[in-house]
Structures are given as C-alpha cells and as structure tokens.
Design an enzyme around this catalytic site. Structure first.
Site, PDB file in Angstrom:
ATOM      1  N   GLU A   1       0.416   4.301  -2.263  1.00 12.63           N
ATOM      2  CA  GLU A   1       1.771   4.853  -2.083  1.00 12.63           C
ATOM      3  C   GLU A   1       2.585   4.781  -3.378  1.00 12.63           C
ATOM      4  O   GLU A   1       3.588   5.478  -3.527  1.00 12.63           O
ATOM      5  CB  GLU A   1       2.512   4.075  -0.980  1.00 12.63           C
ATOM      6  N   ASN A   2       2.164   3.946  -4.314  1.00 12.14           N
ATOM      7  CA  ASN A   2       2.936   3.790  -5.558  1.00 12.14           C
ATOM      8  C   ASN A   2       2.871   5.019  -6.469  1.00 12.14           C
ATOM      9  O   ASN A   2       3.634   5.122  -7.430  1.00 12.14           O
ATOM     10  CB  ASN A   2       2.497   2.538  -6.338  1.00 12.14           C
ATOM     11  N   TRP A   3       1.986   5.983  -6.129  1.00 18.03           N
ATOM     12  CA  TRP A   3       1.982   7.237  -6.904  1.00 18.03           C
ATOM     13  C   TRP A   3       3.298   7.991  -6.705  1.00 18.03           C
ATOM     14  O   TRP A   3       3.617   8.889  -7.481  1.00 18.03           O
ATOM     15  CB  TRP A   3       0.813   8.135  -6.466  1.00 18.03           C
TER      16      TRP A   3
ATOM     17  N   ASP B   1       5.812  -8.479  -5.842  1.00 18.96           N
ATOM     18  CA  ASP B   1       6.968  -7.627  -5.523  1.00 18.96           C
ATOM     19  C   ASP B   1       8.235  -8.175  -6.166  1.00 18.96           C
ATOM     20  O   ASP B   1       8.377  -9.385  -6.350  1.00 18.96           O
ATOM     21  CB  ASP B   1       7.131  -7.506  -3.993  1.00 18.96           C
TER      22      ASP B   1
ATOM     23  N   TRP C   1      14.114  -7.729 -10.427  1.00 18.67           N
ATOM     24  CA  TRP C   1      14.245  -8.838 -11.398  1.00 18.67           C
ATOM     25  C   TRP C   1      14.776  -8.280 -12.721  1.00 18.67           C
ATOM     26  O   TRP C   1      15.697  -8.843 -13.326  1.00 18.67           O
ATOM     27  CB  TRP C   1      12.886  -9.501 -11.594  1.00 18.67           C
TER      28      TRP C   1
ATOM     29  N   GLY D   1      10.976  -4.823 -10.342  1.00 18.08           N
ATOM     30  CA  GLY D   1      12.064  -3.888 -10.654  1.00 18.08           C
ATOM     31  C   GLY D   1      13.426  -4.557 -10.487  1.00 18.08           C
ATOM     32  O   GLY D   1      14.294  -4.482 -11.373  1.00 18.08           O
TER      33      GLY D   1
ATOM     34  N   ARG E   1      12.922  -1.077 -15.410  1.00 21.95           N
ATOM     35  CA  ARG E   1      11.914  -1.496 -14.432  1.00 21.95           C
ATOM     36  C   ARG E   1      10.595  -1.819 -15.126  1.00 21.95           C
ATOM     37  O   ARG E   1       9.899  -2.762 -14.761  1.00 21.95           O
ATOM     38  CB  ARG E   1      11.691  -0.392 -13.385  1.00 21.95           C
TER      39      ARG E   1
HETATM   40  C1  IPE Z   1       3.705  -3.080  -2.467  1.00 20.55           C
HETATM   41  O1  IPE Z   1       4.907  -3.145  -3.125  1.00 20.55           O
HETATM   42  C2  IPE Z   1       2.619  -2.592  -3.377  1.00 20.55           C
HETATM   43  C3  IPE Z   1       2.195  -3.523  -4.403  1.00 20.55           C
HETATM   44  C4  IPE Z   1       2.607  -4.746  -4.551  1.00 20.55           C
HETATM   45  C5  IPE Z   1       1.220  -3.027  -5.312  1.00 20.55           C
HETATM   46  P1  IPE Z   1       5.996  -1.972  -2.982  1.00 20.55           P
HETATM   47  O2  IPE Z   1       7.214  -2.466  -3.647  1.00 20.55           O
HETATM   48  O3  IPE Z   1       5.413  -0.698  -3.480  1.00 20.55           O
HETATM   49  O4  IPE Z   1       6.152  -1.865  -1.405  1.00 20.55           O
HETATM   50  P2  IPE Z   1       7.297  -1.221  -0.489  1.00 20.55           P
HETATM   51  O5  IPE Z   1       7.444   0.201  -0.916  1.00 20.55           O
HETATM   52  O6  IPE Z   1       8.549  -1.985  -0.722  1.00 20.55           O
HETATM   53  O7  IPE Z   1       6.790  -1.370   0.906  1.00 20.55           O
HETATM   54  C1  IPE Z   2       6.059  -4.866  -7.687  1.00 22.35           C
HETATM   55  O1  IPE Z   2       7.390  -4.786  -8.083  1.00 22.35           O
HETATM   56  C2  IPE Z   2       5.109  -4.186  -8.640  1.00 22.35           C
HETATM   57  C3  IPE Z   2       4.403  -3.020  -8.095  1.00 22.35           C
HETATM   58  C4  IPE Z   2       4.504  -2.506  -6.920  1.00 22.35           C
HETATM   59  C5  IPE Z   2       3.482  -2.367  -9.009  1.00 22.35           C
HETATM   60  P1  IPE Z   2       8.280  -3.541  -7.693  1.00 22.35           P
HETATM   61  O2  IPE Z   2       8.146  -2.511  -8.763  1.00 22.35           O
HETATM   62  O3  IPE Z   2       7.969  -3.061  -6.323  1.00 22.35           O
HETATM   63  O4  IPE Z   2       9.732  -4.146  -7.746  1.00 22.35           O
HETATM   64  P2  IPE Z   2      10.932  -3.811  -6.765  1.00 22.35           P
HETATM   65  O5  IPE Z   2      10.452  -4.043  -5.380  1.00 22.35           O
HETATM   66  O6  IPE Z   2      11.295  -2.379  -7.003  1.00 22.35           O
HETATM   67  O7  IPE Z   2      12.015  -4.755  -7.173  1.00 22.35           O
HETATM   68 MG    MG Z   3       8.726  -3.411  -4.466  1.00 24.85          MG
END
Ligand code: IPE
Ligand code: IPE
Ligand code: MG
Length: 239
Positions: free
Chosen positions: A68-70, A21, A26, A24, A34
């Site tokens: 949920e990342n979709w 996590d 960073w 983005g 991102r």
């Molecule tokens: C959790 O990270 C999912 C993965 C690391 C793949 P997210 O950044 O998507 O989680 P939320 O939305 O902050 O809970």
């Molecule tokens: C984790 O980093 C990577 C995935 C969930 C695929 P994020 O993309 O969630 O980064 P932030 O949380 O927006 O900074």
């Molecule tokens: Mg995140």
C-alpha cells in the site's frame, strides 16, 4: 539495565515482528522532511537489529514497505528505495561472513521496485539460504493478503487439492522461521496494516507511543518485559 539477565530469560520471544511507524511524524515535529524521518528511522533500525541479535532472539521480521505504500508521493517512495538499496549493501557487508540468514519478504518481481533493489535482495537471499543462525526478515513490497493469495496460487499450480496448516506454511516467506510471538508497532497506531495476517494469529501485540526513530534500547527492553509478563494461553487454561 541488566542485559545478561534478560538474555538468559527463557520467556523471551523467539520471533519478533516490528512494524516501523511514525518516521514522518517524528520528522515533522522537528521541522524536517519526511525523508529525513526515514533516514533517522533506518539509522535506528541498524541499532535495534544489532540489539535484538545480541539478546539471542532467533528471528526478527521488519515491516519496511507495504504494497500500500506505493500510494505515497513519488519523491518519498524514491528516497525509501534508495535507503533499501543502502540497507541491502549494509546487510551484505555485515552479515555475509556471519551465521545470519537474510530473507526479504515481498514481491521482488514487481517492476516498480528498482532493479538494483530486486537483484541485491535476491542475491542476499540466495547467498545466505543455508545459514542456520539468526534470521533477519525484511518485508519490502510486502502485503499479507498478497502473500496468502500467492500461496494459494502456487498450491493450485502444484495441483494440490487440500493442505493442512503445516503444508500451507511451506508456501509463505516465513516457512523457515519460528512462530511470530510478538509484534511491536511504534507511534501509537493500533493496527497491523496488512503485516503477517497468517503468522500473527497468536502473536502478542504491543503499541508503544514513541515514534520509530526515537525507539531506543530502553524501549526495546521495556517491550520485552511486557511480553514476558503476558499470559499466553493458546485457547487453553493457564496461569
Ligand atoms: C505500515 O505503516 C507499513 C509499514 C510499516 C511498512 P503505514 O504508516 O504505511 O500504515 P498505515 O497507512 O498507517 O496503516
Ligand atoms: C513508517 O513511518 C515508515 C514506512 C511506512 C516506510 P511513516 O512514514 O508511516 O511515518 P508516519 O506514520 O507518516 O508518521
Ligand atoms: Mg505511518
């Protein structure tokens, strides 16, 4: 940092889960997109996988993409899918002739996943299924609730009326893995976001502030030291 000393410590976790996590954030702090954050994140992932393997830790699970990342913008999702395809190619080149088993947890029949990702993931699972060494589990299109539901549905189609914990675990992606001892989530967020709800019921949790692309070997050592100082009681009275 005395790697040999850490390596020989019996208190090391046997199965670590990493919730990547902060990619983005960073990138944003550095004026990058991102997607660039994900690129650096995946470069770092390669190093950390190697390091964990080198330390003799038997199992590693990495949360790469949740169900949920979709909900993220298409451009970002497409870029992540491209990275996953590269990652699978890399796993193939690097691990096929080693004693490493690759597991990909998540719904690989979902048509939202590019066909290449689905096929390469399935191929790697099949090709490495009888390896007995290090297990590298990457969670792609993974959701913990979905994993439990799909286990329940499989139980129903197997005509089972009741099961115990061990039998239930046979229906999970982690069926051949050791108990999930330790979960590290970077970037300071203190939640599991649908990562391994069944497997994490007795995991030790650790939430370093550093974002994933900046999480280096020193942070990993520090995390392991924190874990080794924890008093795991499992409901009993110890220490
Ligand atoms: C959790 O990270 C999912 C993965 C690391 C793949 P997210 O950044 O998507 O989680 P939320 O939305 O902050 O809970
Ligand atoms: C984790 O980093 C990577 C995935 C969930 C695929 P994020 O993309 O969630 O980064 P932030 O949380 O927006 O900074
Ligand atoms: Mg995140």
């Amino acid at each position: 940092m005395n790697i040999e000393k850490i390596k020989s410590d019996k208190r090391l976790p046997k199965h670590i889960g990493v919730i990547i996590d902060g990619n983005g954030r960073w990138a944003k702090k550095r004026g990058m997109s991102r997607s660039m954050g994900h690129k650096f994140g995946f470069e770092n992932l390669k190093k950390q996988i190697e390091f964990v393997e080198q330390l003799g830790i038997k199992n590693l699970s990495i949360y790469c993409f949740s169900t949920e990342n979709w909900n993220r913008p298409k451009e970002e999702v497409d870029y992540l899918m491209q990275l996953f395809e590269e990652m699978l190619d890399e796993y193939k080149n690097k691990y096929l002739d080693k004693d490493v088993r690759i597991i990909i947890s998540g719904d690989l029949n979902d048509e939202r996943l590019p066909l290449n990702v689905r096929n390469k993931a399935k191929e790697l699972i099949e090709l490495t299924k009888s390896k007995t060494g290090f297990i590298l589990n990457s969670c792609i299109n993974y959701g913990g609730r979905q994993e439990i539901l799909s286990a329940v549905n499989s139980l129903i189609s197997d005509n089972l009326k009741s099961v115990n914990e061990q039998q239930f675990e046979q229906y999970l992606y982690t069926k051949d893995m050791l108990p999930l001892d330790f979960i590290i989530r970077t970037s300071g967020e203190q939640r599991l976001s649908n990562f391994c709800p069944w497997q994490s019921s007795y995991s030790e949790l650790y939430f370093p502030k550093v974002e994933w692309p900046g999480f280096n070997k020193k942070h990993m050592i520090k995390a392991l030291k924190v874990f080794m100082r924890r008093n795991r009681r499992f409901g009993a009275i110890k220490g």
